[in-house]
Structures are given as C-alpha cells and as structure tokens.
Scaffold this motif. Structure first.
Motif, PDB file in Angstrom:
ATOM      1  N   SER A  22       5.270   1.753   3.795  1.00 49.96           N
ATOM      2  CA  SER A  22       3.810   1.781   3.782  1.00 49.96           C
ATOM      3  C   SER A  22       3.274   2.595   4.954  1.00 49.96           C
ATOM      4  O   SER A  22       2.391   3.442   4.797  1.00 49.96           O
ATOM      5  CB  SER A  22       3.252   0.356   3.834  1.00 49.96           C
ATOM      6  OG  SER A  22       1.849   0.373   3.896  1.00 49.96           O
ATOM      7  N   SER A  23       3.821   2.357   6.124  1.00 47.59           N
ATOM      8  CA  SER A  23       3.387   3.085   7.315  1.00 47.59           C
ATOM      9  C   SER A  23       3.717   4.569   7.200  1.00 47.59           C
ATOM     10  O   SER A  23       2.920   5.423   7.590  1.00 47.59           O
ATOM     11  CB  SER A  23       4.057   2.483   8.551  1.00 47.59           C
ATOM     12  OG  SER A  23       3.679   3.161   9.707  1.00 47.59           O
ATOM     13  N   ASN A  25       3.980   6.322   4.377  1.00 47.77           N
ATOM     14  CA  ASN A  25       3.178   6.952   3.342  1.00 47.77           C
ATOM     15  C   ASN A  25       1.673   6.844   3.554  1.00 47.77           C
ATOM     16  O   ASN A  25       0.927   7.694   3.089  1.00 47.77           O
ATOM     17  CB  ASN A  25       3.534   6.364   1.972  1.00 47.77           C
ATOM     18  CG  ASN A  25       4.885   6.843   1.500  1.00 47.77           C
ATOM     19  OD1 ASN A  25       5.095   8.023   1.282  1.00 47.77           O
ATOM     20  ND2 ASN A  25       5.828   5.923   1.371  1.00 47.77           N
ATOM     21  N   HIS A  26       1.219   5.799   4.226  1.00 48.65           N
ATOM     22  CA  HIS A  26      -0.225   5.549   4.343  1.00 48.65           C
ATOM     23  C   HIS A  26      -0.729   5.504   5.777  1.00 48.65           C
ATOM     24  O   HIS A  26      -1.935   5.427   5.997  1.00 48.65           O
ATOM     25  CB  HIS A  26      -0.588   4.232   3.640  1.00 48.65           C
ATOM     26  CG  HIS A  26      -0.137   4.175   2.216  1.00 48.65           C
ATOM     27  ND1 HIS A  26      -0.675   4.961   1.224  1.00 48.65           N
ATOM     28  CD2 HIS A  26       0.836   3.442   1.618  1.00 48.65           C
ATOM     29  CE1 HIS A  26      -0.067   4.702   0.080  1.00 48.65           C
ATOM     30  NE2 HIS A  26       0.854   3.795   0.294  1.00 48.65           N
ATOM     31  N   ARG A  30      -3.859   1.989   7.796  1.00 45.76           N
ATOM     32  CA  ARG A  30      -3.990   1.460   6.433  1.00 45.76           C
ATOM     33  C   ARG A  30      -2.945   0.393   6.128  1.00 45.76           C
ATOM     34  O   ARG A  30      -3.067  -0.319   5.131  1.00 45.76           O
ATOM     35  CB  ARG A  30      -3.893   2.599   5.427  1.00 45.76           C
ATOM     36  CG  ARG A  30      -5.123   3.516   5.506  1.00 45.76           C
ATOM     37  CD  ARG A  30      -5.134   4.575   4.441  1.00 45.76           C
ATOM     38  NE  ARG A  30      -5.225   3.996   3.110  1.00 45.76           N
ATOM     39  CZ  ARG A  30      -4.800   4.611   2.012  1.00 45.76           C
ATOM     40  NH1 ARG A  30      -4.278   5.817   2.088  1.00 45.76           N
ATOM     41  NH2 ARG A  30      -4.907   4.022   0.838  1.00 45.76           N
ATOM     42  N   SER A  31      -1.917   0.276   6.976  1.00 50.16           N
ATOM     43  CA  SER A  31      -0.851  -0.708   6.749  1.00 50.16           C
ATOM     44  C   SER A  31      -1.067  -2.010   7.513  1.00 50.16           C
ATOM     45  O   SER A  31      -0.299  -2.957   7.342  1.00 50.16           O
ATOM     46  CB  SER A  31       0.509  -0.103   7.121  1.00 50.16           C
ATOM     47  OG  SER A  31       0.780   1.024   6.299  1.00 50.16           O
ATOM     48  N   HIS A  34      -1.290  -5.166   5.360  1.00 48.92           N
ATOM     49  CA  HIS A  34       0.047  -5.493   4.876  1.00 48.92           C
ATOM     50  C   HIS A  34       0.847  -6.197   5.979  1.00 48.92           C
ATOM     51  O   HIS A  34       1.480  -7.233   5.754  1.00 48.92           O
ATOM     52  CB  HIS A  34       0.725  -4.204   4.431  1.00 48.92           C
ATOM     53  CG  HIS A  34       2.094  -4.366   3.863  1.00 48.92           C
ATOM     54  ND1 HIS A  34       2.771  -3.326   3.301  1.00 48.92           N
ATOM     55  CD2 HIS A  34       2.951  -5.420   3.786  1.00 48.92           C
ATOM     56  CE1 HIS A  34       3.963  -3.725   2.897  1.00 48.92           C
ATOM     57  NE2 HIS A  34       4.091  -4.998   3.191  1.00 48.92           N
ATOM     58  N   SER A  85       6.594   7.151  -5.421  1.00 47.63           N
ATOM     59  CA  SER A  85       5.418   7.514  -4.622  1.00 47.63           C
ATOM     60  C   SER A  85       5.316   9.020  -4.506  1.00 47.63           C
ATOM     61  O   SER A  85       6.316   9.720  -4.458  1.00 47.63           O
ATOM     62  CB  SER A  85       5.515   6.928  -3.210  1.00 47.63           C
ATOM     63  OG  SER A  85       5.420   5.539  -3.249  1.00 47.63           O
ATOM     64  N   GLU A  96      -1.293   2.709  -3.254  1.00 46.55           N
ATOM     65  CA  GLU A  96      -2.048   2.119  -2.155  1.00 46.55           C
ATOM     66  C   GLU A  96      -1.125   1.156  -1.416  1.00 46.55           C
ATOM     67  O   GLU A  96      -0.241   0.558  -2.025  1.00 46.55           O
ATOM     68  CB  GLU A  96      -3.261   1.350  -2.686  1.00 46.55           C
ATOM     69  CG  GLU A  96      -4.340   2.227  -3.299  1.00 46.55           C
ATOM     70  CD  GLU A  96      -5.070   3.059  -2.258  1.00 46.55           C
ATOM     71  OE1 GLU A  96      -5.257   2.571  -1.127  1.00 46.55           O
ATOM     72  OE2 GLU A  96      -5.425   4.204  -2.577  1.00 46.55           O
ATOM     73  N   PRO A  97      -1.340   0.965  -0.116  1.00 45.82           N
ATOM     74  CA  PRO A  97      -0.524  -0.040   0.585  1.00 45.82           C
ATOM     75  C   PRO A  97      -0.878  -1.428   0.074  1.00 45.82           C
ATOM     76  O   PRO A  97      -1.953  -1.632  -0.503  1.00 45.82           O
ATOM     77  CB  PRO A  97      -0.944   0.141   2.049  1.00 45.82           C
ATOM     78  CG  PRO A  97      -2.269   0.804   2.010  1.00 45.82           C
ATOM     79  CD  PRO A  97      -2.315   1.606   0.744  1.00 45.82           C
TER      80      PRO A  97
END
Length: 191
Positions: A22-23, A25-26, A30-31, A34, A85, A96-97
């Motif tokens: 997540s970190s 990619n986003h 944004r993570s 999460h 992804s 999306e995360p």
C-alpha cells in the motif's frame, strides 16, 4: 513475551505485505488509515479473544475452520488485487489502499492474526492475575506491533523512491501478490 511479539509482528505476513505494498503504490499519507486499522484492529481482536472469544473455538472447532477458509479466500482475493495493480501512473491506478475499517475488519479474516492472538493469550496469561497479564500483553503488542508496522510502512515508501519504472513496479506487485497467496497455503494447513 517480547520475543514472541517481535517475531509475530515483524515477520512477513498478510498485514505486513499489504501495508508495504500500500505504501509503495499509494504513499505513506494515503496508507495511514490502513496502518491504524491494522494496529487497532489487531489489538481489539486480541482483547476480544483474551476476554472470552477463544472459548468459542474450543466449544465449536468448526467456527475456527470456517474463519480460516473465509480468511484464506479473502487473502487470495487481496493477493490478486495486489498482483494486478497498475504501475506508477496515478491516473492508471484504479486500486485504492485499504480504509481504516477495512483493515480493522480484515483482522477477523486474517489467519495469522488469529494464530498469534490465540497463541499469545494461551502462552502469556494464566488464571490468577489475569487482568494485569492481559493488560501487559496488550501494551506489548500495541508498542511492538506499532513499531513493526512502521518499519513495513516506511519500507514500502523507500521502495517507492527506488522504483521509477512501471515494468519493475508491475513485477514487484506480482511478486508481492504471489507471496501473499503463498502465505495462505500453510495457514490453511494445506501443506
């Protein structure tokens, strides 16, 4: 207890791999939902098991098996989402995360979280001074778990700085998806 908690928290598993991905990619910002969903969701699950849910699995072993199967299926779905992804182009990326609540709820389908929680409560609490032992266990898991998840969160951000090529990112996402899928097999007792 400290060694158990560190080994359980820092080693690769569904939460760590998904948070790192997540970190990557986003981004870290944004993570964060999460991240906090993992931390607070796991500790809520640990508390719930310590305060009696574990007895349900003793009385109804099939309930544990059902959670393992549902969790394994969901992990395979998440592995597919990670592996497919998009690359670096934000406009291309539809994924999306995980949200805070998705990460909290994920803990209840995460076989590794169940194994760690049940194992920790069984190993590090006893009848007698249970409340003090339980609170100590919760504090240790919160502290070490937070530090461990921060390592994975920022490791993903570091990888984001190193990967500047869509092909490399796509291959990395596929590898992480396969690794997450592979982690399901031993948790379900297939091997």
């Amino acid at each position: 207890m400290l060694t158990f908690c560190l080994a359980a928290s820092i080693t690769p598993g569904p939460n760590t791999l998904m948070l790192m991905t997540s970190s990557l990619n986003h981004g870290v910002a944004r993570s964060w939902p999460h991240f906090w969903g993992v931390i607070l969701g796991f500790n809520f699950m640990l508390a719930t098991i310590a305060l009696g849910l574990g007895a349900v699995f003793t009385a109804y072993p099939m309930a544990h098996q059902i959670i393992k199967i549902l969790g394994g299926a969901y992990l395979l779905y998440l592995a597919w989402k990670i592996a497919t992804s998009s690359g670096l182009n934000e406009e291309k990326s539809r994924s999306e995360p995980l949200t805070f609540w998705q990460a909290v709820l994920f803990q209840w389908l995460n076989p590794k979280a169940w194994i760690i929680s049940i194992g920790a409560v069984a190993s590090f609490t006893q009848v007698g001074d249970f409340i003090a032992q339980f609170l100590r266990l919760l504090v240790v898991f919160f502290t070490i778990g937070t530090a461990s998840m921060l390592v994975w969160l920022f490791f993903g951000a570091l990888l984001n700085r190193l990967i500047h090529n869509d092909k490399v990112l796509t291959r990395f996402n596929i590898a992480m998806g396969l690794l997450l899928a592979a982690s399901v097999v031993p948790m379900l007792g297939v091997v």
